[in-house]
Design a protein around this motif. Structure first.
Motif, PDB file in Angstrom:
ATOM      1  N   LEU A  52       0.843  -1.204   0.000  1.00 41.43           N
ATOM      2  CA  LEU A  52       0.000   0.000   0.000  1.00 41.43           C
ATOM      3  C   LEU A  52       0.877   1.254   0.000  1.00 41.43           C
ATOM      4  CD1 LEU A  52      -2.994  -0.759   2.428  1.00 41.43           C
ATOM      5  CD2 LEU A  52      -2.951  -0.852  -0.068  1.00 41.43           C
ATOM      6  N   ARG A  53       1.957   1.204   0.732  1.00 39.98           N
ATOM      7  CA  ARG A  53       2.831   2.373   0.821  1.00 39.98           C
ATOM      8  C   ARG A  53       3.661   2.556  -0.443  1.00 39.98           C
ATOM      9  NH1 ARG A  53       7.055   1.476   5.062  1.00 39.98           N
ATOM     10  NH2 ARG A  53       8.189   0.722   3.256  1.00 39.98           N
ATOM     11  N   ASP A  54       4.390   1.509  -0.835  1.00 41.73           N
ATOM     12  CA  ASP A  54       5.402   1.672  -1.886  1.00 41.73           C
ATOM     13  C   ASP A  54       4.859   1.478  -3.298  1.00 41.73           C
ATOM     14  OD1 ASP A  54       7.158   2.043   0.167  1.00 41.73           O
ATOM     15  OD2 ASP A  54       7.873  -0.024   0.170  1.00 41.73           O
ATOM     16  N   TYR A  55       3.749   0.767  -3.418  1.00 44.37           N
ATOM     17  CA  TYR A  55       3.219   0.461  -4.751  1.00 44.37           C
ATOM     18  C   TYR A  55       1.985   1.305  -5.067  1.00 44.37           C
ATOM     19  CZ  TYR A  55       1.881  -2.413  -8.767  1.00 44.37           C
ATOM     20  OH  TYR A  55       1.558  -2.844 -10.021  1.00 44.37           O
ATOM     21  N   HIS A  85      -2.239   4.598  -7.256  1.00 46.19           N
ATOM     22  CA  HIS A  85      -1.871   3.871  -8.469  1.00 46.19           C
ATOM     23  C   HIS A  85      -3.121   3.249  -9.093  1.00 46.19           C
ATOM     24  CE1 HIS A  85       0.301   1.569 -11.329  1.00 46.19           C
ATOM     25  NE2 HIS A  85       0.209   0.409 -10.703  1.00 46.19           N
ATOM     26  N   THR A  86      -3.278   3.376 -10.370  1.00 44.96           N
ATOM     27  CA  THR A  86      -4.424   2.973 -11.211  1.00 44.96           C
ATOM     28  C   THR A  86      -5.654   3.871 -11.029  1.00 44.96           C
ATOM     29  OG1 THR A  86      -5.377   1.220  -9.790  1.00 44.96           O
ATOM     30  CG2 THR A  86      -3.655   0.550 -11.345  1.00 44.96           C
ATOM     31  N   GLY A  87      -5.535   4.908 -10.205  1.00 42.85           N
ATOM     32  CA  GLY A  87      -6.507   5.994 -10.261  1.00 42.85           C
ATOM     33  C   GLY A  87      -7.751   5.914  -9.417  1.00 42.85           C
ATOM     34  N   ASN A  93      -8.160  -3.042  -2.451  1.00 39.08           N
ATOM     35  CA  ASN A  93      -8.832  -4.331  -2.315  1.00 39.08           C
ATOM     36  C   ASN A  93      -8.116  -5.423  -3.111  1.00 39.08           C
ATOM     37  OD1 ASN A  93     -11.012  -6.277  -1.995  1.00 39.08           O
ATOM     38  ND2 ASN A  93     -11.711  -5.640  -4.031  1.00 39.08           N
ATOM     39  N   THR A  94      -7.713  -5.123  -4.346  1.00 34.66           N
ATOM     40  CA  THR A  94      -7.109  -6.183  -5.168  1.00 34.66           C
ATOM     41  C   THR A  94      -5.737  -6.574  -4.625  1.00 34.66           C
ATOM     42  OG1 THR A  94      -6.249  -4.580  -6.789  1.00 34.66           O
ATOM     43  CG2 THR A  94      -8.374  -5.578  -7.272  1.00 34.66           C
ATOM     44  N   VAL A  95      -4.991  -5.627  -4.072  1.00 36.60           N
ATOM     45  CA  VAL A  95      -3.711  -5.967  -3.445  1.00 36.60           C
ATOM     46  C   VAL A  95      -3.948  -6.963  -2.305  1.00 36.60           C
ATOM     47  CG1 VAL A  95      -1.879  -5.060  -1.931  1.00 36.60           C
ATOM     48  CG2 VAL A  95      -2.411  -3.884  -4.065  1.00 36.60           C
ATOM     49  N   GLY A  96      -4.948  -6.684  -1.485  1.00 34.82           N
ATOM     50  CA  GLY A  96      -5.235  -7.560  -0.347  1.00 34.82           C
ATOM     51  C   GLY A  96      -5.702  -8.937  -0.784  1.00 34.82           C
ATOM     52  N   SER A 209     -10.750  -0.543   4.571  1.00 40.57           N
ATOM     53  CA  SER A 209     -10.840   0.233   5.810  1.00 40.57           C
ATOM     54  C   SER A 209      -9.574   1.018   6.106  1.00 40.57           C
ATOM     55  CB  SER A 209     -11.181  -0.675   6.995  1.00 40.57           C
ATOM     56  OG  SER A 209     -10.055  -1.490   7.314  1.00 40.57           O
ATOM     57  N   VAL A 210      -8.536   0.804   5.308  1.00 40.37           N
ATOM     58  CA  VAL A 210      -7.339   1.633   5.417  1.00 40.37           C
ATOM     59  C   VAL A 210      -7.721   3.102   5.185  1.00 40.37           C
ATOM     60  CG1 VAL A 210      -6.712   1.288   2.969  1.00 40.37           C
ATOM     61  CG2 VAL A 210      -4.938   1.904   4.617  1.00 40.37           C
ATOM     62  N   ILE A 211      -8.792   3.339   4.459  1.00 41.03           N
ATOM     63  CA  ILE A 211      -9.242   4.720   4.199  1.00 41.03           C
ATOM     64  C   ILE A 211      -9.645   5.397   5.518  1.00 41.03           C
ATOM     65  CG2 ILE A 211     -10.928   6.173   2.996  1.00 41.03           C
ATOM     66  CD1 ILE A 211     -11.114   3.992   0.809  1.00 41.03           C
ATOM     67  N   SER A 212     -10.526   4.747   6.294  1.00 41.92           N
ATOM     68  CA  SER A 212     -10.958   5.396   7.544  1.00 41.92           C
ATOM     69  C   SER A 212      -9.869   5.357   8.608  1.00 41.92           C
ATOM     70  CB  SER A 212     -12.263   4.790   8.067  1.00 41.92           C
ATOM     71  OG  SER A 212     -12.117   3.446   8.443  1.00 41.92           O
ATOM     72  N   GLU A 213      -9.013   4.341   8.528  1.00 41.72           N
ATOM     73  CA  GLU A 213      -7.873   4.282   9.458  1.00 41.72           C
ATOM     74  C   GLU A 213      -6.987   5.521   9.261  1.00 41.72           C
ATOM     75  OE1 GLU A 213      -6.177   0.281   9.268  1.00 41.72           O
ATOM     76  OE2 GLU A 213      -4.201   1.208   9.522  1.00 41.72           O
ATOM     77  N   GLU A 214      -6.747   5.857   8.009  1.00 44.55           N
ATOM     78  CA  GLU A 214      -5.936   7.042   7.711  1.00 44.55           C
ATOM     79  C   GLU A 214      -6.676   8.330   8.050  1.00 44.55           C
ATOM     80  OE1 GLU A 214      -3.451   5.041   3.970  1.00 44.55           O
ATOM     81  OE2 GLU A 214      -4.720   6.772   3.608  1.00 44.55           O
ATOM     82  N   ILE A 215      -7.996   8.368   7.785  1.00 47.39           N
ATOM     83  CA  ILE A 215      -8.774   9.577   8.109  1.00 47.39           C
ATOM     84  C   ILE A 215      -8.632   9.884   9.603  1.00 47.39           C
ATOM     85  CG2 ILE A 215     -11.119  10.518   8.332  1.00 47.39           C
ATOM     86  CD1 ILE A 215     -11.841   9.051   5.709  1.00 47.39           C
ATOM     87  N   ARG A 216      -8.722   8.831  10.416  1.00 49.60           N
ATOM     88  CA  ARG A 216      -8.591   8.989  11.861  1.00 49.60           C
ATOM     89  C   ARG A 216      -7.269   9.657  12.241  1.00 49.60           C
ATOM     90  NH1 ARG A 216     -10.248   3.642  15.128  1.00 49.60           N
ATOM     91  NH2 ARG A 216      -8.120   3.132  14.561  1.00 49.60           N
ATOM     92  N   GLU A 217      -6.182   9.126  11.701  1.00 52.64           N
ATOM     93  CA  GLU A 217      -4.857   9.680  12.020  1.00 52.64           C
ATOM     94  C   GLU A 217      -4.690  11.087  11.459  1.00 52.64           C
ATOM     95  OE1 GLU A 217      -1.920   6.974  10.506  1.00 52.64           O
ATOM     96  OE2 GLU A 217      -2.763   5.319  11.695  1.00 52.64           O
TER      97      GLU A 217
END
Ligand SMILES: *Cc1c(COP(=O)(O)O)cnc(C)c1O
Length: 397
Positions: A52-55, A85-87, A93-96, A209-217
């Motif tokens: 998620l970070r590097d790609y 990446h890919t817009g 989701n597909t990475v996971g 849920s990485v989206i809301s995890e980041e929103i929180r921080e």
């Protein structure tokens, strides 16, 4: 405590479950028994977050939109999934799922796609992981979404045009399920949204849920508190919305607003406003709200945005809507198109047409002057430029 998250049987209230043909029963059961162990394991998390970070390029920025805030009289932040990446958000989701597929020893990946965004995101991670990739896509969509078809092929995927039904997303999904039935042991089906049989809706929501995890921080850092007053996202199947609200779903301090595609108007007969028009039924393995005729035939949805015209909706969102935990607004084609131009002119960001539906909800919402709002821009508008140009030219005629 009452929760809006999935229960141990795979239901959100009365929605969800796993209604699959006998032949898939075992492989869905294995997936149900496996996904949480893998997603929660240290080795998965390490690889997932590193990619998620590097790609993908995460965390995506939380951008304070000053001019948009002034226009709507609130404090508005945009969660910039368009910069991935890919817009779009789909790559989270597909990475996971491909990491999960690998850990489960699967060798063959299948996916369905409508506009081609999920197909491209799946073909991308298959190239990355050197896995065979077959993407089912309605023939109508293959013709409409030429660039994405070319991208998938360049990435090494096989694109199979589907000629049943209306030759769109629903038919592509049927065909993918059929393929899965024929190859249950070696094949992993990467579903692109919070739809399908349990555990897919919950699995996709967790991977987004990485989206809301980041929103929180990010809110903590920028505003000194880790929650907004209001969250706004568009819903097709519901994955970017599910990721946006995931960590706040049971937090009643946070108002949830979902924007669905009104098409030419909810009552026009050309709409994709599933939550308002749908009735309880089963589609693609889940009990949810479905656009259907009197005798239960699935009705064709319509929206200017190819990513939102799905006749079903994630069971999590169906439950949020009927329990009134979330406010659902239908945004018509014209309202979304206007909103896309507004964001472009006010902030210099060209959004995807899907995301423009979230923006198109803003004029329908009452805000307090100091209200802290986060709106997710699920994707960028490159793929929609032709639609935007045509709309602009027609208007200035
Ligand atoms: C696919 C897509 C959507 C709709 O899918 P959800 O699962 O509802 O998020 C929204 N925005 C963009 C940019 C998309 O590509």
């Amino acid at each position: 405590m009452k929760t809006y998250q999935v229960d141990e049987n795979g239901y959100y209230g009365e929605f969800g479950g796993a209604y699959v043909p006998e032949i898939l029963h075992q492989c869905v059961t294995v997936l149900q028994e496996t996904y949480l162990n893998v997603l929660n394991s240290e080795s998965f998390k390490k690889e997932y977050y590193q990619l998620l970070r590097d790609y993908v390029g995460r965390p995506s920025p939380l951008y304070y939109a000053k001019r948009l805030s002034e226009k709507y009289g609130c404090k508005m932040y945009l969660k910039r999934e368009d910069l991935n990446h890919t817009g779009a958000h789909k790559i989270n989701n597909t990475v996971g799922q491909i990491l999960l597929a690998r850990k489960m020893g699967k060798t063959r990946i299948i996916a369905e796609t409508g506009a081609g965004q999920h197909g491209v995101a799946t073909a991308t991670v298959c190239a990355l992981m050197n896995m065979e990739c077959i993407v089912y896509m309605g023939k109508t969509d293959v013709e409409r979404q030429h660039i994405n078809v070319q991208k998938m092929k360049m990435l090494g995927a096989t694109v199979v045009p589907v000629t049943s039904g209306n030759m769109t997303l629903k038919d592509a999904t049927n065909e993918a399920i059929r393929d899965w039935c024929c190859h249950p042991t070696d094949t992993f089906y990467i579903i692109g949204s919070t739809v399908g049989p349990h555990p897919y809706p919950d699995m996709v929501a967790r991977l987004q849920s990485v989206i809301s995890e980041e929103i929180r921080e990010q809110l903590m850092e920028k505003e000194g508190r880790d929650y907004p007053d209001t969250l706004i996202a568009c819903v097709g199947g519901g994955s970017n919305a599910a990721g946006t609200i995931y960590h706040y779903i049971d937090d009643k301090r946070v108002r949830l607003i979902l924007a669905e595609a009104g098409g030419k108007g909810v009552d026009s007969g050309q709409s994709a406003a599933t939550i308002q028009l749908g009735r309880k039924g089963i589609i693609h393995g889940a009990r949810t709200l479905v656009m259907q005729s009197e005798d239960g035939q699935i009705e064709e949805p319509y929206s200017v945005s190819a990513g939102l015209d799905y006749p079903g909706i994630g069971p999590v969102h169906a439950n949020l809507a009927v329990t009134k935990r979330a406010t659902v607004l239908a945004v018509d084609d014209d309202e979304a198109l206007e909103a896309a131009f507004e964001l472009t002119r006010l902030e210099g960001i060209i959004p995807a047409l899907e995301s423009a539906h979230a923006l198109g909800a803003l004029p329908k919402i009452k805000f307090q002057p100091d209200e802290l709002v986060v709106l997710t821009v699920s994707g960028r508008g490159d793929k929609d430029i032709k639609t935007y140009i045509d709309y602009f030219n027609n208007k200035s005629k």
